[in-house]
Design an enzyme around this catalytic site. Sequence first.
Site, PDB file in Angstrom:
ATOM      1  N   TYR A   1      -2.732  11.297   1.900  1.00 23.03           N
ATOM      2  CA  TYR A   1      -3.111  11.150   0.503  1.00 23.03           C
ATOM      3  C   TYR A   1      -3.004  12.491  -0.227  1.00 23.03           C
ATOM      4  CZ  TYR A   1      -5.026   6.416   1.027  1.00 23.03           C
ATOM      5  OH  TYR A   1      -5.185   5.059   1.233  1.00 23.03           O
TER       6      TYR A   1
ATOM      7  N   ASP B   1       0.847  -1.181   0.000  1.00 22.75           N
ATOM      8  CA  ASP B   1       0.000   0.000   0.000  1.00 22.75           C
ATOM      9  C   ASP B   1       0.897   1.250   0.000  1.00 22.75           C
ATOM     10  OD1 ASP B   1      -3.074   0.670   0.365  1.00 22.75           O
ATOM     11  OD2 ASP B   1      -2.010   2.060   1.674  1.00 22.75           O
TER      12      ASP B   1
ATOM     13  N   HIS C   1      -4.896  -7.656   0.068  1.00 28.07           N
ATOM     14  CA  HIS C   1      -4.116  -6.444   0.273  1.00 28.07           C
ATOM     15  C   HIS C   1      -3.387  -6.438   1.610  1.00 28.07           C
ATOM     16  CE1 HIS C   1      -3.152  -2.404  -1.005  1.00 28.07           C
ATOM     17  NE2 HIS C   1      -3.617  -1.868   0.110  1.00 28.07           N
TER      18      HIS C   1
END
Length: 387
Positions: free
Chosen positions: A305, A178, A358
């Site tokens: 982000y 990630d 994930h």
Amino acid sequence: MIEPFRTSTGSAVLDDLRARLRATRWPDAPEDAGWSQGADVAYLRELAAYWADGFDWPAQEAALNRLPRYRTTLGGHRVHFVHARANAPAATALPLILSHGWPDSFWRYTKVISLLTDPGAHGGDPADAFDVVVPDMPGYGYSDRPAGTPPDTIAVAGLWAELMRRLGYERFGAAGGDIGSGVSRYLALDHPGRVVAVHRMDAGLPVFLGDRADLAPEERDFLDGAAGWAAAEGAYAAMHRTKPQTAAVGLNDSPAGLAAWIVEKLRAWSDCGGDVERAFTRDEILTNVTIYWLTGTIGPAMRMYRVNGAIPPAQHARRVEVPSGFSLFPADLVRPPRPWLDRIANTVRVSEHARGGHFAPFEQPQVYAEELREFFRPYRSRSMSRP
């Protein structure tokens, strides 16, 4: 200065959490909506009831406190990390730094630490032991929330390089998934003389700045598939990149809302066949969510982000020349083809696994640990002995 670290949550804090959970004003939901429109309200009501009246956070906290945990200040950020020494002679242990992503923290790697530090006790070769370092990025877990703009993945890679030097490791391996995949990438790009090899669970959502005509057909299909995934599943990331504070107000105030935001991703991104508790127990789910709740880190975690979205495009086009390995798990977000991996890195190993998603270090810890042992085995002689 490096200081030992442990936590002890007061009863008043837990009483407040339980009161908020019991007072949740639940939304209505279309009949039989399930998870099709986001979080399943019926499941979350059950989870919240268990969180309030069944979940034993002190027991989970005690288990986390049994890990060798520390804090130190790096670049003005007070960072929490696990530093677990190998059960092996100093000359044979390979230092390894593991980088997490969202929506998690050092929690992502808690199941693999002992598998990596003491492989002989878990059916592996004792010669494959690692000294394991697992930091929380600033604004995640038990690292402090940045007072201003959080560091991007490039800056975090610089912090981790300094952390490894402070721990006495001049040469080391790096691995992550990630956002942690990007951190590991920049460790290899910006500190190639120190990183012996880099392993990544995924290559992230792809960025391609060239002419698509130069791509192999499977690469074009990959880019199209990734764009389709982003359109169907990427609303969370758009919110994080653009208006993270709007969501943070509700998520930082409502534990049920926080659980909805995180658990929906745990389900969607894991190899669980639609049942999140096939991949994680309720206690495991709530340990991850409770860390976010107690530390108040959902806001700064989302804000990362935004700063990552401002990284110059040219940075995304750089090729990693450090020997690179990739693990592809069937339920991960995207599965890049080999030509793409060769394009972006000096790819020496690609492993496709039968199970996992994930959060593979947590979902399939034995598989993930064995993959790291095998990948890094040829590079052990290039590292320096631990201090």
